[in-house]
Scaffold this motif. Sequence first.
Motif, PDB file in Angstrom:
ATOM      1  N   UNK A 228       0.762  -1.238   0.000  1.00 48.73           N
ATOM      2  CA  UNK A 228       0.000   0.000   0.000  1.00 48.73           C
ATOM      3  C   UNK A 228       0.790   1.283   0.000  1.00 48.73           C
ATOM      4  N   UNK A 229       2.093   1.233   0.138  1.00 48.30           N
ATOM      5  CA  UNK A 229       2.880   2.455   0.182  1.00 48.30           C
ATOM      6  C   UNK A 229       3.520   2.793  -1.148  1.00 48.30           C
ATOM      7  N   UNK A 230       4.045   4.010  -1.231  1.00 46.51           N
ATOM      8  CA  UNK A 230       4.842   4.411  -2.383  1.00 46.51           C
ATOM      9  C   UNK A 230       6.200   3.725  -2.351  1.00 46.51           C
ATOM     10  N   UNK A 231       6.732   3.535  -1.142  1.00 50.32           N
ATOM     11  CA  UNK A 231       8.054   2.940  -0.960  1.00 50.32           C
ATOM     12  C   UNK A 231       8.029   2.022   0.258  1.00 50.32           C
ATOM     13  N   UNK A 232       8.983   1.108   0.300  1.00 50.56           N
ATOM     14  CA  UNK A 232       9.092   0.166   1.415  1.00 50.56           C
ATOM     15  C   UNK A 232       9.696   0.881   2.620  1.00 50.56           C
ATOM     16  N   UNK A 233       9.189   0.578   3.807  1.00 52.91           N
ATOM     17  CA  UNK A 233       9.727   1.206   5.014  1.00 52.91           C
ATOM     18  C   UNK A 233      11.146   0.710   5.277  1.00 52.91           C
ATOM     19  N   UNK A 234      12.074   1.601   5.626  1.00 48.46           N
ATOM     20  CA  UNK A 234      13.413   1.167   6.023  1.00 48.46           C
ATOM     21  C   UNK A 234      13.352   0.365   7.326  1.00 48.46           C
ATOM     22  N   UNK A 235      14.200  -0.653   7.434  1.00 44.24           N
ATOM     23  CA  UNK A 235      14.246  -1.468   8.651  1.00 44.24           C
ATOM     24  C   UNK A 235      15.681  -1.914   8.895  1.00 44.24           C
ATOM     25  N   UNK A 236      16.002  -2.173  10.160  1.00 44.30           N
ATOM     26  CA  UNK A 236      17.369  -2.535  10.515  1.00 44.30           C
ATOM     27  C   UNK A 236      17.350  -3.459  11.724  1.00 44.30           C
TER      28      UNK A 236
END
Length: 313
Positions: A228-236
């Motif tokens: 559903x987003x424009x871009x993937x959420x950053x994760x670490x």
Amino acid sequence: MAKGSSIGGSVALGGVLVALVLRATTLHSVNGAPLVYRVVSNVNDLDGVEGMAPPGRVVELWYRQRNFKEGTDDASDPFAWCAWKNGGNAVRIGVATADAGGVWRLSDLRHAGTTVMLFPPGPGADRCLGGVYTELLPRACDQPGVNCSAWTRPTLHWLNVRKLRPTIGAVAGSVSGAEQTAAAVADGPDDGPGLGPSDVVDVDENGVDTTAPGYTVGQRVTWRCGAGGTAVCPSVAIHDASTAISTDPEFKFVLGTIQGHRTGGSFIAAAAIPRGTPVGFSVNVNVKFRGMLDVNLGCDRPRFFDFSLAKVF
């Protein structure tokens, strides 16, 4: 052969310089308002700003700031604004003049009398303490305070820092009205493999240039951890204090940050949540923010967020 390579390199460099000049002209031919493309923070505070404006114009840099409660765009963990500092009135940071190439900069701001803290002092647990929102508002003038361009800035709709799993931190959020915008999550400086003393990755980022083909300038950009987003959420991955090679320097919290830039103004928003794992030794936040990766890069790495163990300039 060497001479041919040299000529080819010169032609390529000339093409790059022409492209940058044309881009700068395009950005500032409409209303003459300045653009911020580089921000430096040392020891959690604003320390330097660099941007473009019509050559010879005086550029005043102002800021406004408020806190927020990090959260989402739904009722499960709602994002909320807190009160403006200084009653919402802008405060002037400094004055510069755009050079013949249209570049202006302010540096060593931590010692210039106006200290602007860009990052929260600690995790907020959905309190106002945990989120700091800062607008950087440049305007071009004939002389200080005379015939100045208008401020404008992108809109931050929400920012959420959370754990996808106990050892995975992520940032999500939404911005509109930005020409360039990016999000990052970090649990320590960007000193991982090939970059510094650590053998782990502490930073993840994802940015969008809405002036690029395939986008609409200023369109809404949303980072989501899923569909559903424009871009993937950053994760670490959130690491503990020890690694296979050496002790890893870490922040005392998991930090989520979003930056947004457009002609006439920028914002930086940062929020922190608890780590939940031991920290061997903690460090301050030193970082270079870049809205553009193809303009006056110099010695900077081509990253939207370059978190550093050492102070940056």
